[in-house]
Scaffold this motif. Structure first.
Motif, PDB file in Angstrom:
ATOM      1  N   VAL A  85      44.300 -14.463  41.826  1.00 33.55           N
ATOM      2  CA  VAL A  85      43.793 -15.249  42.664  1.00 33.55           C
ATOM      3  C   VAL A  85      44.224 -16.765  42.179  1.00 33.55           C
ATOM      4  N   ILE A  86      44.096 -17.073  41.029  1.00 31.49           N
ATOM      5  CA  ILE A  86      44.480 -18.310  40.480  1.00 31.49           C
ATOM      6  C   ILE A  86      46.088 -18.532  40.743  1.00 31.49           C
ATOM      7  N   SER A  87      46.758 -17.399  40.399  1.00 33.84           N
ATOM      8  CA  SER A  87      48.329 -17.828  40.809  1.00 33.84           C
ATOM      9  C   SER A  87      48.298 -17.905  42.380  1.00 33.84           C
ATOM     10  N   GLU A  88      47.786 -17.126  43.023  1.00 35.14           N
ATOM     11  CA  GLU A  88      47.970 -17.510  44.543  1.00 35.14           C
ATOM     12  C   GLU A  88      47.504 -18.699  45.034  1.00 35.14           C
ATOM     13  N   THR A  89      46.516 -19.392  44.547  1.00 33.48           N
ATOM     14  CA  THR A  89      45.879 -20.833  44.606  1.00 33.48           C
ATOM     15  C   THR A  89      47.067 -21.571  44.434  1.00 33.48           C
ATOM     16  N   LEU A  90      47.892 -21.414  43.019  1.00 38.85           N
ATOM     17  CA  LEU A  90      48.882 -22.443  42.766  1.00 38.85           C
ATOM     18  C   LEU A  90      50.112 -22.289  43.664  1.00 38.85           C
ATOM     19  N   ARG A  91      50.411 -21.059  43.965  1.00 41.28           N
ATOM     20  CA  ARG A  91      51.302 -21.063  44.920  1.00 41.28           C
ATOM     21  C   ARG A  91      51.116 -21.709  46.118  1.00 41.28           C
ATOM     22  N   LEU A  92      50.200 -21.725  46.993  1.00 37.70           N
ATOM     23  CA  LEU A  92      49.739 -22.336  48.033  1.00 37.70           C
ATOM     24  C   LEU A  92      49.548 -23.931  47.815  1.00 37.70           C
ATOM     25  N   HIS A  93      49.030 -24.242  46.599  1.00 35.85           N
ATOM     26  CA  HIS A  93      48.392 -25.710  46.414  1.00 35.85           C
ATOM     27  C   HIS A  93      49.115 -26.088  45.183  1.00 35.85           C
ATOM     28  N   PRO A  94      50.489 -26.101  44.876  1.00 34.92           N
ATOM     29  CA  PRO A  94      50.936 -26.596  43.671  1.00 34.92           C
ATOM     30  C   PRO A  94      50.460 -28.050  43.237  1.00 34.92           C
ATOM     31  N   PRO A  95      49.660 -28.492  42.223  1.00 29.35           N
ATOM     32  CA  PRO A  95      49.415 -29.631  42.014  1.00 29.35           C
ATOM     33  C   PRO A  95      50.512 -30.744  42.183  1.00 29.35           C
ATOM     34  N   ILE A  96      51.658 -30.253  41.383  1.00 29.51           N
ATOM     35  CA  ILE A  96      52.842 -31.175  41.478  1.00 29.51           C
ATOM     36  C   ILE A  96      53.859 -30.513  42.382  1.00 29.51           C
ATOM     37  N   PRO A  97      53.832 -31.053  43.580  1.00 25.64           N
ATOM     38  CA  PRO A  97      54.834 -30.379  44.426  1.00 25.64           C
ATOM     39  C   PRO A  97      56.280 -30.613  44.308  1.00 25.64           C
ATOM     40  N   THR A  98      56.703 -31.361  43.688  1.00 31.34           N
ATOM     41  CA  THR A  98      58.141 -31.704  43.524  1.00 31.34           C
ATOM     42  C   THR A  98      58.668 -32.208  42.100  1.00 31.34           C
ATOM     43  N   ILE A  99      59.768 -31.764  41.679  1.00 28.98           N
ATOM     44  CA  ILE A  99      60.255 -32.355  40.387  1.00 28.98           C
ATOM     45  C   ILE A  99      61.741 -32.599  40.772  1.00 28.98           C
ATOM     46  N   ASN A 100      62.414 -33.319  39.588  1.00 23.51           N
ATOM     47  CA  ASN A 100      63.791 -33.240  39.720  1.00 23.51           C
ATOM     48  C   ASN A 100      64.458 -33.444  38.486  1.00 23.51           C
ATOM     49  N   ARG A 101      65.872 -33.445  38.632  1.00 25.64           N
ATOM     50  CA  ARG A 101      66.650 -33.246  37.217  1.00 25.64           C
ATOM     51  C   ARG A 101      67.900 -34.128  37.376  1.00 25.64           C
ATOM     52  N   LYS A 102      68.646 -34.485  36.401  1.00 28.93           N
ATOM     53  CA  LYS A 102      69.720 -35.264  36.475  1.00 28.93           C
ATOM     54  C   LYS A 102      70.924 -34.722  35.636  1.00 28.93           C
ATOM     55  N   ALA A 103      72.053 -34.752  36.273  1.00 25.19           N
ATOM     56  CA  ALA A 103      73.181 -34.089  35.742  1.00 25.19           C
ATOM     57  C   ALA A 103      73.581 -35.059  34.621  1.00 25.19           C
ATOM     58  N   LYS A 104      74.060 -34.268  33.445  1.00 23.82           N
ATOM     59  CA  LYS A 104      74.676 -35.024  32.286  1.00 23.82           C
ATOM     60  C   LYS A 104      76.196 -34.912  32.595  1.00 23.82           C
ATOM     61  N   GLU A 105      76.673 -34.122  33.103  1.00 16.43           N
ATOM     62  CA  GLU A 105      78.237 -34.060  33.039  1.00 16.43           C
ATOM     63  C   GLU A 105      78.559 -33.409  34.492  1.00 16.43           C
ATOM     64  N   THR A 106      79.777 -33.352  35.214  1.00 15.89           N
ATOM     65  CA  THR A 106      80.178 -32.935  36.403  1.00 15.89           C
ATOM     66  C   THR A 106      80.296 -31.149  35.956  1.00 15.89           C
ATOM     67  N   ARG A 107      79.812 -30.699  36.904  1.00 15.67           N
ATOM     68  CA  ARG A 107      80.134 -29.189  36.560  1.00 15.67           C
ATOM     69  C   ARG A 107      79.992 -28.672  38.064  1.00 15.67           C
ATOM     70  N   THR A 108      81.005 -27.239  38.102  1.00 12.10           N
ATOM     71  CA  THR A 108      80.814 -26.761  39.402  1.00 12.10           C
ATOM     72  C   THR A 108      80.215 -25.301  39.396  1.00 12.10           C
ATOM     73  N   TYR A 109      79.477 -24.887  40.253  1.00  7.66           N
ATOM     74  CA  TYR A 109      78.895 -23.679  40.210  1.00  7.66           C
ATOM     75  C   TYR A 109      78.928 -22.961  41.629  1.00  7.66           C
ATOM     76  N   ASN A 110      79.667 -21.869  41.509  1.00  9.38           N
ATOM     77  CA  ASN A 110      79.984 -20.989  42.938  1.00  9.38           C
ATOM     78  C   ASN A 110      80.350 -21.867  43.912  1.00  9.38           C
ATOM     79  N   GLY A 111      81.358 -22.903  43.544  1.00 11.69           N
ATOM     80  CA  GLY A 111      81.831 -23.705  44.802  1.00 11.69           C
ATOM     81  C   GLY A 111      81.194 -25.015  44.905  1.00 11.69           C
TER      82      GLY A 111
END
Length: 543
Positions: free
Chosen positions: A396-422
């Protein structure tokens, strides 16, 4: 003219001067905003279109409004699960592709250690684990991770249990009085009481609406709901971040440009500084003493790191060698403590609020949780081992977190240029990861907006990509407070549902048959405060 008159005039002149400076700064900011937002971003040889990424030609104002979630959903619907964006001079990759996210967050984590932006703050909170970068993040993680181990949670579970009983007492009294409860406030007082006790050893009693500076400053630590002018300026951080950072450095004592509430910062910095000094002065000579609050554990872990002794369950943090000998300085220790106060209070309170709402809306699920609690738990005060037996409650707690994540968005920053599957992600590009969209993707979650705890049964989890449940993040930057959050939520549900039943009626918000409407931008926040009603259970009347 008296001396008093002179001082009055000088004070007024000072205020006028300050106001003039701020007004001038605002004019400059607005001018920059106009210049940047009045043009569209056209593809060129340096943009996503030549890197194997779909690149829609969007005006740079696209994300300037408050309907952020709708805009993200529209982009993914029209262009797929990997979309290249360019906002002013910054390249962003919006993605919900689980294979690419597995690479970014786990397989090639060392290329994506950093978050896109620093916290726009001059306070110690800006130097905490959540906002740390590179080797600083690795150093912070090594020091902080032992304080959240499963073994340490056993030391604090009794304190959590006491606060959960207080919350149940309060809600039982509300049920008896027939009053509706502003549940976010009650949940926040519960989580704040736990933080004050288990993090700093304070004998706090916040649940029954007692006045407390700690609670008031804790819930207002970040400026989450600024006024229209301030909100407009903070939106610029995603467009001209260096300009806003510069303003904050110049006007250090002006709340307008500061993400952290300056009064709350002053309050917590003062008490934490004095507490740390007192702990060091009164350090016990008994080396085997069992510490039971976060600050003691953090100071002890920091001392161990400096002495070359590591005590951590955190695996796979990094393959790089770093110098841990300096540990954390005092400002960083204060920053970690402030992070525990804010993150523990806000996210746990939000999750408990939404969990109780879903149980009120789905009475049959609430009764199933109640039956599990009464049949599985024999003890009045369940241990952490007892709580692990509550499998359906955890679903029940996990399903609550799925439907209502307290932090809806995060981000990351690339350190170096890399290619992944094109797909090529260039150095300095930022990754936008919309948790809420992944957690309600119909390809991953059939009938995604239905509240169905059975999704988290062992059988169903085995069928699903582990990356699909991403509300705590994934990989080495997985939220350290996850186990503590589940402990607090389980204890609350155990004691509350033993005593009362949570319901919706004509006095609640939302009313029976309606849903909670949330704001489109920032942390999960209901448009209207959630008000819930409670009814005493017959079996819990003499509890």
């Amino acid at each position: 003219m008296t001396s008093t008159d002179s001082w009055t005039i000088l004070s007024l002149m000072s205020c006028v001067s300050c106001s003039t400076c701020l007004a001038a700064s605002l004019v400059v900011i607005l001018l920059f905003y106009y210049l940047f937002s009045s043009r569209s971003v056209e593809p060129n040889n340096d943009d996503w279109s030549r890197l194997g990424v779909t690149y829609p030609n969007l005006p740079s104002r696209f994300f300037a409004g408050t309907n952020f979630r709708q805009q993200v959903a529209l982009l993914i619907e029209q262009y797929g699960d990997i979309v290249g964006l360019k906002i002013t001079s910054r390249m962003w990759l919006l993605t919900t592709n689980l294979d690419l996210l597995r690479t970014i967050m786990i397989k090639d984590f060392n290329n994506f250690v950093d978050r896109a932006d620093k916290l726009n703050s001059n306070t110690p909170l800006a130097r905490c684990l959540f906002f740390a970068r590179g080797n600083d993040w690795r150093r912070h993680r090594q020091v902080v991770s032992p304080t959240f181990s499963s073994g340490k949670l056993k030391y604090i579970s009794k304190s959590v249990d006491v606060s959960a009983k207080r919350l149940a007492d309060y809600l039982a009294q509300c049920a008896q009085d027939g009053t509706v409860v502003p549940i976010k406030d009650a949940s926040a007082r519960y989580s704040c009481e736990i933080i004050a006790k288990v993090a700093f050893g304070l004998d706090a009693k916040f649940v029954k609406k007692e006045s407390s500076e700690f609670y008031e400053h804790g819930k207002n630590m970040l400026v989450l709901n600024p006024g229209s002018i301030t909100s407009f300026i903070l939106m610029l951080m995603h467009r001209v971040p260096k300009l806003v950072y510069t303003c904050n450095k110049i006007f250090r004592s002006v709340q307008l440009f500061e993400a952290v509430n300056l009064k709350a910062n002053s309050y917590f910095q003062d008490i934490l500084t004095s507490t740390i000094e007192a702990r060091r002065r009164n350090k016990s000579s008994e080396s085997d003493q069992k510490h039971v609050d976060f600050l003691d554990l953090l100071l002890k872990a920091n001392d161990n790191i400096k002495a070359g002794r590591q005590d951590t369950e955190d695996e796979g943090v990094s393959h790089e060698k770093i110098d841990l000998s300096k540990g954390l300085d005092d400002e960083e220790v204060i920053g970690q403590s402030m992070l525990v106060i804010f993150a523990g209070l806000e996210t746990t309170a939000t999750s408990l609020q939404m969990c109780l709402f879903e149980l009120a809306k789905h009475q049959e699920i609430q009764e199933k949780v109640y039956e599990e609690i009464t049949s599985v738990l024999a003890n009045e005060t369940p241990t952490t081992d007892d709580l692990q037996k509550l499998h359906y409650t955890e679903c029940v707690i996990s399903e609550t977190l799925r439907l209502h994540p307290p932090i809806p968005t995060i981000n990351r920053k690339a350190k170096e240029t890399r290619t992944y599957n094109g797909i090529t992600i260039p150095k300095g590009a930022c990754i936008m990861i919309p948790f809420w969209h992944i957690l309600t993707d119909p390809k991953l979650w059939p009938e995604p907006h239905k509240f169905d705890p059975e999704r988290f049964s062992q059988e169903e989890k085995a069928k699903r990509d582990p990356m699909a449940f991403i509300c705590f993040g994934q990989g080495p930057r997985l939220c350290l407070g996850m186990r503590l959050a589940y402990l607090e939520l389980k204890q609350a549900l155990v004691h509350v549902l033993r005593r009362v039943k949570v319901v919706l009626n004509d006095k609640t918000e939302p009313k029976l048959g309606c849903d909670v409407e949330v704001k489109q931008f920032g942390l999960l926040t209901p448009v209207k405060p959630v008000l819930l009603a409670f009814e005493k259970r017959e079996s819990g009347a003499s509890h």
